[in-house]
Design a protein around this motif. Structure first.
Motif, mmCIF file in Angstrom:
data_model
loop_
_atom_site.group_PDB
_atom_site.id
_atom_site.type_symbol
_atom_site.label_atom_id
_atom_site.label_comp_id
_atom_site.label_asym_id
_atom_site.label_seq_id
_atom_site.Cartn_x
_atom_site.Cartn_y
_atom_site.Cartn_z
ATOM 1 N N THR A 24 -10.354 11.493 2.315
ATOM 2 C CA THR A 24 -9.561 12.722 2.161
ATOM 3 C C THR A 24 -7.821 12.120 2.897
ATOM 4 O O THR A 24 -7.333 10.771 2.838
ATOM 5 C CB THR A 24 -9.850 12.663 3.861
ATOM 6 N N ALA A 25 -6.719 13.045 3.022
ATOM 7 C CA ALA A 25 -5.539 12.402 3.453
ATOM 8 C C ALA A 25 -5.561 11.755 4.283
ATOM 9 O O ALA A 25 -4.564 10.314 4.327
ATOM 10 C CB ALA A 25 -4.224 13.570 3.139
ATOM 11 N N ASP A 26 -5.983 12.033 5.324
ATOM 12 C CA ASP A 26 -5.645 10.794 6.539
ATOM 13 C C ASP A 26 -6.394 9.916 5.985
ATOM 14 O O ASP A 26 -6.231 8.497 6.732
ATOM 15 C CB ASP A 26 -6.938 12.178 7.363
ATOM 16 N N ALA A 27 -7.632 9.584 5.526
ATOM 17 C CA ALA A 27 -8.184 8.079 4.887
ATOM 18 C C ALA A 27 -7.157 7.549 4.161
ATOM 19 O O ALA A 27 -6.919 6.115 4.734
ATOM 20 C CB ALA A 27 -9.427 8.093 4.091
ATOM 21 N N VAL B 285 0.888 -1.477 -0.187
ATOM 22 C CA VAL B 285 -0.014 -0.512 0.055
ATOM 23 C C VAL B 285 0.904 1.661 -0.105
ATOM 24 O O VAL B 285 0.637 2.024 -1.144
ATOM 25 C CB VAL B 285 -0.940 0.045 1.148
ATOM 26 N N LYS B 286 2.107 1.133 0.604
ATOM 27 C CA LYS B 286 2.944 2.636 0.621
ATOM 28 C C LYS B 286 3.430 2.919 -0.578
ATOM 29 O O LYS B 286 3.408 4.003 -1.315
ATOM 30 C CB LYS B 286 3.668 2.118 2.089
ATOM 31 N N LYS B 287 3.650 2.056 -1.464
ATOM 32 C CA LYS B 287 4.315 1.863 -2.652
ATOM 33 C C LYS B 287 2.599 2.922 -3.706
ATOM 34 O O LYS B 287 3.445 3.515 -4.340
ATOM 35 C CB LYS B 287 5.284 0.661 -2.902
ATOM 36 N N ILE B 288 1.818 1.777 -3.292
ATOM 37 C CA ILE B 288 0.993 2.918 -4.919
ATOM 38 C C ILE B 288 0.775 3.663 -4.323
ATOM 39 O O ILE B 288 0.545 4.814 -4.823
ATOM 40 C CB ILE B 288 -0.449 1.874 -3.859
ATOM 41 N N VAL B 289 0.400 4.020 -2.801
ATOM 42 C CA VAL B 289 -0.054 5.600 -2.127
ATOM 43 C C VAL B 289 1.404 6.478 -3.024
ATOM 44 O O VAL B 289 0.713 7.192 -3.473
ATOM 45 C CB VAL B 289 0.121 5.942 -0.512
ATOM 46 N N LYS B 290 2.875 6.239 -2.806
ATOM 47 C CA LYS B 290 4.129 6.775 -3.129
ATOM 48 C C LYS B 290 4.152 7.028 -4.852
ATOM 49 O O LYS B 290 4.285 7.955 -5.454
ATOM 50 C CB LYS B 290 5.338 6.194 -3.112
ATOM 51 N N ASP B 291 3.459 6.116 -5.542
ATOM 52 C CA ASP B 291 3.291 5.695 -6.618
ATOM 53 C C ASP B 291 2.146 7.141 -7.308
ATOM 54 O O ASP B 291 2.646 7.702 -8.416
ATOM 55 C CB ASP B 291 3.482 4.728 -7.421
ATOM 56 N N PHE B 292 1.394 7.397 -6.661
ATOM 57 C CA PHE B 292 0.037 7.879 -7.009
ATOM 58 C C PHE B 292 0.914 10.037 -6.509
ATOM 59 O O PHE B 292 -0.431 10.105 -6.320
ATOM 60 C CB PHE B 292 -1.175 7.140 -6.322
ATOM 61 N N GLY B 293 2.076 10.112 -5.818
ATOM 62 C CA GLY B 293 2.397 10.985 -5.476
ATOM 63 C C GLY B 293 1.855 11.486 -3.859
ATOM 64 O O GLY B 293 2.707 12.106 -3.565
ATOM 65 N N GLY B 294 1.889 10.407 -3.778
ATOM 66 C CA GLY B 294 1.789 10.110 -1.668
ATOM 67 C C GLY B 294 0.579 10.764 -0.933
ATOM 68 O O GLY B 294 -0.296 10.543 -1.935
ATOM 69 N N MET B 295 0.416 10.522 0.286
ATOM 70 C CA MET B 295 -1.200 10.527 0.372
ATOM 71 C C MET B 295 -1.627 12.136 0.275
ATOM 72 O O MET B 295 -3.136 11.455 -0.502
ATOM 73 C CB MET B 295 -1.358 10.601 2.407
ATOM 74 N N THR B 296 -1.386 13.216 -0.121
ATOM 75 C CA THR B 296 -2.151 14.583 0.077
ATOM 76 C C THR B 296 -2.545 14.269 -1.653
ATOM 77 O O THR B 296 -3.741 14.479 -2.360
ATOM 78 C CB THR B 296 -1.332 15.931 0.453
ATOM 79 N N ALA B 297 -2.452 13.992 -2.252
ATOM 80 C CA ALA B 297 -2.007 13.457 -3.652
ATOM 81 C C ALA B 297 -2.847 12.198 -4.255
ATOM 82 O O ALA B 297 -3.883 13.011 -5.350
ATOM 83 C CB ALA B 297 -1.025 13.450 -4.231
ATOM 84 N N THR B 298 -2.940 11.300 -3.136
ATOM 85 C CA THR B 298 -3.860 10.050 -3.747
ATOM 86 C C THR B 298 -5.413 10.605 -3.922
ATOM 87 O O THR B 298 -6.307 10.275 -4.166
ATOM 88 C CB THR B 298 -3.135 9.469 -3.341
ATOM 89 N N ALA B 299 -4.934 11.540 -2.312
ATOM 90 C CA ALA B 299 -6.873 11.971 -1.978
ATOM 91 C C ALA B 299 -7.188 12.472 -3.053
ATOM 92 O O ALA B 299 -8.300 12.561 -3.239
ATOM 93 C CB ALA B 299 -6.687 12.435 -0.331
#
Length: 74
Positions: A35-38, A10-24
């Motif tokens: 939300t980035a929190d989610a 999951v951390k790699k997926i989120v990273k590949d979409f630009g991080g928590m805020t960018a993914t949200a």
């Protein structure tokens, strides 16, 4: 005997979409309010809801970004 237990990176997926805020933001912009929190909660429990996976697949397709789940399974 092969185990039927698979996990997502999951951390790699989120990273590949630009991080928590960018993914949200990407998910929200594509009609899946998030939300980035989610997204952070996904990372902490190492699990992403199936609907979010589908949304990320569609986002990746629209961005012409490679997104093959096999790349994230271990």
């Amino acid at each position: 005997m092969q185990s039927n237990k698979w996990n997502l990176r999951v951390k790699k997926i989120v990273k590949d979409f630009g991080g928590m805020t960018a993914t949200a933001r990407l998910l929200t912009d594509h009609g899946y309010p998030m939300t980035a929190d989610a997204v952070d909660k996904w990372r902490r429990r190492n699990s992403i809801p199936a609907k979010a996976i589908i949304a990320l697949t569609k986002i990746a397709q629209a961005r012409r970004q490679r997104f093959d789940l096999l790349d994230y399974i271990y």
